[in-house]
Design a protein around this motif. Structure first.
Motif, PDB file in Angstrom:
ATOM      1  N   GLN A  60      -6.641 -29.150  -5.858  1.00  0.00           N
ATOM      2  CA  GLN A  60      -6.810 -28.080  -6.839  1.00  0.00           C
ATOM      3  C   GLN A  60      -5.888 -28.293  -8.039  1.00  0.00           C
ATOM      4  O   GLN A  60      -6.313 -28.140  -9.192  1.00  0.00           O
ATOM      5  N   ASP A  61      -4.626 -28.640  -7.790  1.00  0.00           N
ATOM      6  CA  ASP A  61      -3.698 -28.894  -8.895  1.00  0.00           C
ATOM      7  C   ASP A  61      -4.141 -30.090  -9.725  1.00  0.00           C
ATOM      8  O   ASP A  61      -4.062 -30.074 -10.951  1.00  0.00           O
ATOM      9  N   SER A  72      -7.214 -31.180 -10.075  1.00  0.00           N
ATOM     10  CA  SER A  72      -8.408 -30.769 -10.818  1.00  0.00           C
ATOM     11  C   SER A  72      -8.041 -29.915 -12.025  1.00  0.00           C
ATOM     12  O   SER A  72      -8.612 -30.069 -13.106  1.00  0.00           O
ATOM     13  N   ARG A  73      -7.075 -29.035 -11.832  1.00  0.00           N
ATOM     14  CA  ARG A  73      -6.626 -28.167 -12.924  1.00  0.00           C
ATOM     15  C   ARG A  73      -6.027 -29.006 -14.067  1.00  0.00           C
ATOM     16  O   ARG A  73      -6.308 -28.766 -15.233  1.00  0.00           O
TER      17      ARG A  73
END
Length: 68
Positions: free
Chosen positions: A48-49, A51-52
């Motif tokens: 998630q990090d 991707s962010r």
């Protein structure tokens, strides 16, 4: 995603392209693609990090390319 969709260009695709480091502390690499073109690459301690970060870089690229 919203910036690309607002231009009527469809959805970007996020792909995990790898990880490095020990199994208990991996660092993930994720790229965001649109129509086969890489718009951003991000790394992070989780997907998630990463991707962010890739999304932020893609947004910067889109804003730079939009001009005044």
């Amino acid at each position: 995603q919203e910036a690309i969709q607002a231009r009527g260009k469809g959805m970007p695709v996020y792909e995990v392209i790898g990880s490095s480091g020990p199994p208990h502390e991996p660092v993930w690499e994720v790229e965001v693609l649109h129509e086969g073109r890489r718009l951003g690459l991000g790394t992070g301690r989780n997907k998630q990090d990463a991707s962010r970060e890739a999304a932020k870089k893609a947004l910067s690229l889109l804003h730079l390319g939009s001009g005044p």
